[in-house]
Design a protein around this motif. Structure first.
Motif, PDB file in Angstrom:
ATOM      1  N   GLU A  88       0.974  -1.304   0.043  1.00 57.30           N
ATOM      2  CA  GLU A  88      -0.124  -0.039  -0.077  1.00 57.30           C
ATOM      3  C   GLU A  88       0.953   1.234  -0.067  1.00 57.30           C
ATOM      4  O   GLU A  88       1.677   1.296   0.955  1.00 57.30           O
ATOM      5  CB  GLU A  88      -0.886  -0.005   1.128  1.00 57.30           C
ATOM      6  N   LEU A  89       0.511   2.215  -0.909  1.00 54.02           N
ATOM      7  CA  LEU A  89       1.472   3.249  -0.956  1.00 54.02           C
ATOM      8  C   LEU A  89       0.530   4.461  -0.471  1.00 54.02           C
ATOM      9  O   LEU A  89      -0.499   4.672  -0.638  1.00 54.02           O
ATOM     10  CB  LEU A  89       1.875   3.353  -2.633  1.00 54.02           C
ATOM     11  N   PRO A  90       1.455   5.496  -0.118  1.00 54.71           N
ATOM     12  CA  PRO A  90       0.542   6.884   0.218  1.00 54.71           C
ATOM     13  C   PRO A  90       0.091   7.383  -0.975  1.00 54.71           C
ATOM     14  O   PRO A  90       0.482   7.091  -2.237  1.00 54.71           O
ATOM     15  CB  PRO A  90       1.687   7.734   0.755  1.00 54.71           C
ATOM     16  N   VAL A  91      -0.954   8.319  -1.025  1.00 58.48           N
ATOM     17  CA  VAL A  91      -1.366   8.864  -2.096  1.00 58.48           C
ATOM     18  C   VAL A  91      -1.703  10.231  -1.944  1.00 58.48           C
ATOM     19  O   VAL A  91      -1.918  10.975  -1.157  1.00 58.48           O
ATOM     20  CB  VAL A  91      -3.017   8.034  -2.053  1.00 58.48           C
ATOM     21  N   VAL A  92      -1.357  11.104  -3.268  1.00 59.59           N
ATOM     22  CA  VAL A  92      -1.536  12.269  -3.382  1.00 59.59           C
ATOM     23  C   VAL A  92      -3.140  12.584  -3.361  1.00 59.59           C
ATOM     24  O   VAL A  92      -3.845  11.875  -4.416  1.00 59.59           O
ATOM     25  CB  VAL A  92      -1.017  13.064  -4.514  1.00 59.59           C
ATOM     26  N   HIS A  93      -3.572  13.304  -2.383  1.00 59.22           N
ATOM     27  CA  HIS A  93      -5.322  13.860  -2.552  1.00 59.22           C
ATOM     28  C   HIS A  93      -5.300  14.934  -3.330  1.00 59.22           C
ATOM     29  O   HIS A  93      -4.739  16.122  -2.749  1.00 59.22           O
ATOM     30  CB  HIS A  93      -5.694  13.710  -1.231  1.00 59.22           C
ATOM     31  N   TRP A  94      -5.885  15.010  -4.324  1.00 53.73           N
ATOM     32  CA  TRP A  94      -6.070  16.466  -5.192  1.00 53.73           C
ATOM     33  C   TRP A  94      -7.161  17.297  -4.606  1.00 53.73           C
ATOM     34  O   TRP A  94      -8.340  16.710  -4.592  1.00 53.73           O
ATOM     35  CB  TRP A  94      -6.675  15.889  -6.751  1.00 53.73           C
ATOM     36  N   PRO A  95      -6.889  18.476  -4.775  1.00 52.13           N
ATOM     37  CA  PRO A  95      -8.026  19.341  -4.026  1.00 52.13           C
ATOM     38  C   PRO A  95      -8.957  19.762  -5.211  1.00 52.13           C
ATOM     39  O   PRO A  95     -10.228  19.794  -4.938  1.00 52.13           O
ATOM     40  CB  PRO A  95      -7.005  20.605  -3.768  1.00 52.13           C
ATOM     41  N   ARG A  96      -8.493  19.487  -6.601  1.00 51.26           N
ATOM     42  CA  ARG A  96      -9.517  19.351  -7.638  1.00 51.26           C
ATOM     43  C   ARG A  96      -8.849  18.755  -8.751  1.00 51.26           C
ATOM     44  O   ARG A  96      -7.579  18.741  -8.860  1.00 51.26           O
ATOM     45  CB  ARG A  96      -9.454  21.004  -8.090  1.00 51.26           C
ATOM     46  N   MET A  97      -9.536  18.244  -9.610  1.00 52.54           N
ATOM     47  CA  MET A  97      -8.955  17.340 -10.925  1.00 52.54           C
ATOM     48  C   MET A  97      -9.328  17.970 -12.098  1.00 52.54           C
ATOM     49  O   MET A  97     -10.717  18.466 -12.335  1.00 52.54           O
ATOM     50  CB  MET A  97      -9.467  15.923 -10.771  1.00 52.54           C
ATOM     51  N   HIS A  98      -8.535  17.944 -13.284  1.00 55.46           N
ATOM     52  CA  HIS A  98      -9.007  18.167 -14.501  1.00 55.46           C
ATOM     53  C   HIS A  98      -9.392  19.557 -14.754  1.00 55.46           C
ATOM     54  O   HIS A  98     -10.190  19.880 -15.530  1.00 55.46           O
ATOM     55  CB  HIS A  98     -10.015  17.188 -15.006  1.00 55.46           C
ATOM     56  N   HIS A  99      -8.772  20.484 -13.917  1.00 60.81           N
ATOM     57  CA  HIS A  99      -9.080  22.034 -14.165  1.00 60.81           C
ATOM     58  C   HIS A  99      -7.877  22.692 -14.926  1.00 60.81           C
ATOM     59  O   HIS A  99      -7.009  22.043 -15.239  1.00 60.81           O
ATOM     60  CB  HIS A  99      -9.150  22.701 -12.801  1.00 60.81           C
ATOM     61  N   GLN A 100      -8.414  23.878 -15.467  1.00 58.95           N
ATOM     62  CA  GLN A 100      -7.452  24.387 -16.485  1.00 58.95           C
ATOM     63  C   GLN A 100      -6.559  25.431 -15.368  1.00 58.95           C
ATOM     64  O   GLN A 100      -7.324  26.181 -14.668  1.00 58.95           O
ATOM     65  CB  GLN A 100      -8.425  25.714 -17.254  1.00 58.95           C
ATOM     66  N   ASP A 101      -5.493  25.473 -15.512  1.00 61.00           N
ATOM     67  CA  ASP A 101      -4.597  26.233 -14.847  1.00 61.00           C
ATOM     68  C   ASP A 101      -4.299  27.549 -15.476  1.00 61.00           C
ATOM     69  O   ASP A 101      -4.080  27.640 -16.882  1.00 61.00           O
ATOM     70  CB  ASP A 101      -3.142  25.524 -14.643  1.00 61.00           C
TER      71      ASP A 101
END
Length: 170
Positions: A88-101
């Protein structure tokens, strides 16, 4: 000394699951696996994922602290890790996904740099571009290797050699 090893932020689709090749012939060493992560429940047909079980030992041997950096999030530990023989690996938890930067960088870039917090990291993804490399070089004070993988081929021996050399400081 886990804390001293650089992070390897690891995407699934593209590097581990060569999705672009999925409509073509399965690459040598890969297994086609039907999966039902969240969002792929019946009556929808299972998602076909191609994974190479040989990648797990290679990843573990690179000298990194492996971290999932994928839209699979914690489900990568349920569906992907066991096939590859990864713990089991640590996971990056995204505050938002697939948004335009606003600066045109990939939606993962800023958050990965913030997560690394100045520590060395490599990032393996099929969507890394020149803008991401440039942004990381200007905004991350530690060593970084944003490494693009061809989504039609997945991780190849040359990719593992590049990552191993970089992790060793080369």
């Amino acid at each position: 000394m886990t804390e001293q090893r650089p992070f390897l932020f690891l995407d699934v689709d593209g590097p581990l699951n060569p999705w672009w090749a999925a409509s073509r012939r399965r690459p040598a060493g890969y297994r086609a696996l039907p999966m039902r992560p969240t969002g792929w429940e019946a009556p929808r047909p299972p998602l076909r994922v191609w994974l190479n079980p040989g990648h797990g030992p290679l990843l573990l041997d690179l000298g990194f602290r492996l971290v999932w950096a994928t839209t699979w999030q914690a489900e990568a530990n349920i569906w992907i890790a066991p096939v590859l023989g990864l713990p089991e690996l640590p996971v990056v938890h995204w505050p938002r996904m697939h948004h335009q930067d606003p600066d045109g960088v990939h939606w993962k870039t800023r958050h990965l740099v913030a997560t690394a917090a100045g520590r060395p990291f490599a990032w393996v993804d099929d969507e890394i571009g020149p803008t991401d490399r440039e942004w990381i070089a200007h905004h991350h004070r530690g060593r970084a290797l944003p490494h693009r993988v061809d989504p039609a081929k997945g991780l190849l021996p040359d990719d593992f050699a590049t990552l191993r050399a970089w992790a060793a400081g080369g």
